[in-house]
Design an enzyme around this catalytic site. Structure first.
Site, PDB file in Angstrom:
ATOM      1  N   ASP A   1       0.826  -1.207   0.000  1.00  0.00           N
ATOM      2  CA  ASP A   1       0.000   0.000   0.000  1.00  0.00           C
ATOM      3  C   ASP A   1       0.858   1.254   0.000  1.00  0.00           C
ATOM      4  O   ASP A   1       0.488   2.261  -0.598  1.00  0.00           O
ATOM      5  CB  ASP A   1      -0.953  -0.001   1.206  1.00  0.00           C
ATOM      6  CG  ASP A   1      -2.193  -0.836   0.915  1.00  0.00           C
ATOM      7  OD1 ASP A   1      -2.730  -0.723  -0.199  1.00  0.00           O
ATOM      8  OD2 ASP A   1      -2.602  -1.619   1.783  1.00  0.00           O
TER       9      ASP A   1
ATOM     10  N   CYS B   1       6.501  -5.966   6.140  1.00  0.00           N
ATOM     11  CA  CYS B   1       5.653  -7.126   5.871  1.00  0.00           C
ATOM     12  C   CYS B   1       5.010  -7.063   4.493  1.00  0.00           C
ATOM     13  O   CYS B   1       4.268  -7.958   4.114  1.00  0.00           O
ATOM     14  CB  CYS B   1       4.574  -7.266   6.953  1.00  0.00           C
ATOM     15  SG  CYS B   1       3.406  -5.902   6.958  1.00  0.00           S
TER      16      CYS B   1
HETATM   17  C1  PEP Z   1       0.898  -3.888   2.565  1.00  0.00           C
HETATM   18  O1  PEP Z   1       0.104  -3.019   2.208  1.00  0.00           O
HETATM   19  O2  PEP Z   1       2.092  -3.914   2.246  1.00  0.00           O
HETATM   20  C2  PEP Z   1       0.410  -5.016   3.395  1.00  0.00           C
HETATM   21  C3  PEP Z   1       1.238  -5.880   3.932  1.00  0.00           C
HETATM   22  O3  PEP Z   1      -0.941  -5.135   3.535  1.00  0.00           O
HETATM   23  P1  PEP Z   1      -1.891  -5.738   2.387  1.00  0.00           P
HETATM   24  O4  PEP Z   1      -1.047  -6.223   1.256  1.00  0.00           O
HETATM   25  O5  PEP Z   1      -2.673  -6.833   3.005  1.00  0.00           O
HETATM   26  O6  PEP Z   1      -2.721  -4.557   2.039  1.00  0.00           O
HETATM   27 MG    MG Z   2      -1.873  -2.899   3.167  1.00  0.00          MG
END
Ligand code: PEP
Ligand code: MG
Length: 556
Positions: free
Chosen positions: A469, A516
């Site tokens: 994101d 992450c």
């Molecule tokens: C991100 O945005 O990097 C994240 C780990 O969350 P998601 O991919 O689930 O939006």
């Molecule tokens: Mg995210």
């Protein structure tokens, strides 16, 4: 033989027979009384609007690629969905029969299709297939929006059924596109590989497919020709190709490539039990991203040091009501027990944008990625949030638990989330329940969170950088939009500077900092992350050992 190009989302090679993903073949659903007629009518209306949007996109694409005449079919389908008689018919059916929206849509579809079938004119008779097509589209959207039947009960409308019954040969599944809910229901034992004609490498669907660890391609240049059904094929998820009806030489070349890939995988398993340490002695934690109990097992098999991100929202998808506190408690407790003292970070509900649970009745939005999602939803629905936080506090008595709040943009939000966590804990203690300590972290995935990362870090134990994101919001590029993939660059200096800034600010305030997002598994950046002092990288279970191998290969 025919070679079709595609984009790889999961590495590997699969050889097998092609099967079309038959999401449209759902039979008439079970007749279920509507719990609330008005809710069912609203669900129908949402699914209809969504179906019209899909048809407009298909029309534009077909017009561009196949010409105006061929595209007209989608325009016709759209007209049906705008036809007052049809709309009133479905609504009346729901009201009078007091049945769920899916049942009403299916019944109306049958009635209309039968009307066309009985016509003398051959052209009009053929229109019954269009009615069926439109009906199936709306039914699928209703199912994704939160089904009234469980996925397992849906006749033919899920991936498992598309692959034949249990005991049948697993297949290469070819689909136009899959939603995260559909990807959730793919049966790993029955699908050898996945090929999507559309899709985007940065979507949540791609992340979910990654967790299955089967070769997968998106944006594949292949048509759904009837002769392809059942045809022998190879998915080359290394070179990014789908090879239909391969000739003997190509087949043996790819068989060798497959053996080589499997040898490399086996070699990686020799790294189980070893540290994530460079030759020069620098260490970093490598943890797993999961979205379901089954993936916790995969994390263990791949020797994860913990769960760095449990995407709890996937527990809310593909069903007709929120998981209860008790259900969530059991899932989190089992994860904590399995991880046996290793930290499990449970991210609170991150629904919204492409992750939709119809039963929550979130508003329709022009721009959902920038809309009502994640903690914005949780904070506005205290009953929902508290149930989840209570489940986490109770589970925390069984291991080392942490909670992670997504899409944070202000200190005030963090404080409100923490206050809710406290409220959950106090209510449990008052009721005489056992609770455990819970570490607290926030996702840094908006430029706003980066800019105030020092202040955020002072409120919490850790920061977790969500590069998926963060890239989307820093570069103003929709991560779901395949046509922008070329520009969606997590290596952009702006994104890398934001990571640096977050790590520095987090450490200054005494918080540890992990990554992450998908970038955590990008081994071309691992040395940079080590230099920056990133404490933890959390990646899909299938990427843990590859990352460990890269870390152990660095000289310093
Ligand atoms: C991100 O945005 O990097 C994240 C780990 O969350 P998601 O991919 O689930 O939006
Ligand atoms: Mg995210």
């Amino acid at each position: 033989m025919r070679v079709c190009g595609g984009k790889r989302v999961v590495k590997g090679i699969a050889i097998g027979r092609l099967t079309f993903y038959q999401r449209q073949k759902a039979g008439r659903p079970e007749q279920r009384p509507a719990a609330d007629v008005e809710t069912e009518i609203r669900r129908f209306s949402r699914a209809r609007v969504q179906a019209v949007r899909e048809l407009e996109t298909l029309y534009r694409r077909a017009r561009r690629e196949a010409g105006k005449e061929k595209a007209l079919i989608f325009d016709m389908h759209k007209l049906l969905l705008e036809d007052e008689t049809y709309l009133e018919g479905v609504e009346r059916y729901i009201r009078q029969e007091r049945v769920c929206a899916r049942y009403a849509v299916s019944a109306m579809g049958e009635i209309l299709a039968a009307r066309f079938t009985s016509m003398a004119d051959e052209y009009m008779r053929a229109r019954s297939a269009d009615v069926q097509d439109v009906t199936d589209r709306v039914m699928r959207l209703l199912e994704e929006d939160g089904t009234e039947e469980s996925a397992a009960e849906t006749a033919g409308g899920n991936a498992a059924d598309a692959c034949g019954g249990p005991g049948q040969e697993p297949v290469i599944l070819l689909a136009e596109e899959l939603s995260p809910s559909e990807a959730m229901r793919l049966d790993r034992d029955r699908v050898l590989a996945l090929v999507l004609r559309q899709g985007s490498v940065n979507s949540h669907t791609a992340i979910l497919i990654g967790a299955l660890n089967i070769p997968a391609l998106v944006q594949t240049d292949v048509d759904f020709l009837p002769e392809y059904q059942g045809m022998r094929a190879v998915v080359d998820g290394i070179g990014g190709r789908l090879i239909l009806d391969p000739d003997a030489d190509t087949l043996s070349e790819l068989e060798e490539k497959k053996r080589q890939f499997e040898r490399e995988r086996a070699e990686l398993s020799a790294l189980i039990g070893l540290d994530n340490v460079t030759a020069g002695g620098r260490r970093i934690r490598v943890h797993a991203n999961v979205g379901s109990p089954a993936e916790v097992d995969l994390a263990l098999q791949n020797d994860a040091g913990g769960i760095g991100l449990f995407r709890s929202e996937f527990l809310y998808l593909g069903r007709d009501a929120c998981p209860t506190e008790e259900e969530q408690f059991r899932i989190y407790r089992d994860a904590l027990l399995k991880m046996a003292g290793k930290r499990v970070i449970i991210r609170t509900l991150d629904l919204g944008a492409d992750k939709r649970a119809g039963y929550l009745e979130l508003p329709e939005e022009e721009n959902p990625a920038m809309g009502f999602r994640a903690v914005r939803v949780s904070l506005s629905r205290p009953e929902l949030f508290l149930a989840q936080l209570r489940a986490i506090c109770r589970a925390a008595a069984w291991g080392r638990a942490a909670v992670l709040f997504p899409m944070i943009i202000s200190v005030d939000e963090v404080r409100r989330c923490r206050a809710m966590l406290e409220q959950a804990r106090e209510s449990l203690v008052r009721e005489g329940n056992t609770v455990g300590p819970v570490e607290v972290g926030v996702m840094v995935e908006t430029p706003a969170a980066v800019m105030i990362s020092r202040e955020l870090a002072e409120e919490v134990d850790f920061l977790s950088i969500g590069t998926n994101d963060l890239t989307q919001y820093a570069l103003a590029l929709d991560r779901q939009n395949p046509s922008l993939e070329r520009l969606y660059d997590p290596h952009h200096p702006a994104v890398l500077s934001m990571i640096r800034m977050t790590v520095e600010n987090g450490h200054r305030a005494g918080a540890w900092v992990g990554i992450c997002g998908e970038l955590a598994g990008d081994t071309s950046l691992t040395e940079l992350f080590l230099d920056l002092g990133v404490d933890e990288l959390s990646v899909a279970p299938s990427r843990i050992l590859r990352l460990r191998s890269a870390i152990r290969g660095f000289p310093r």
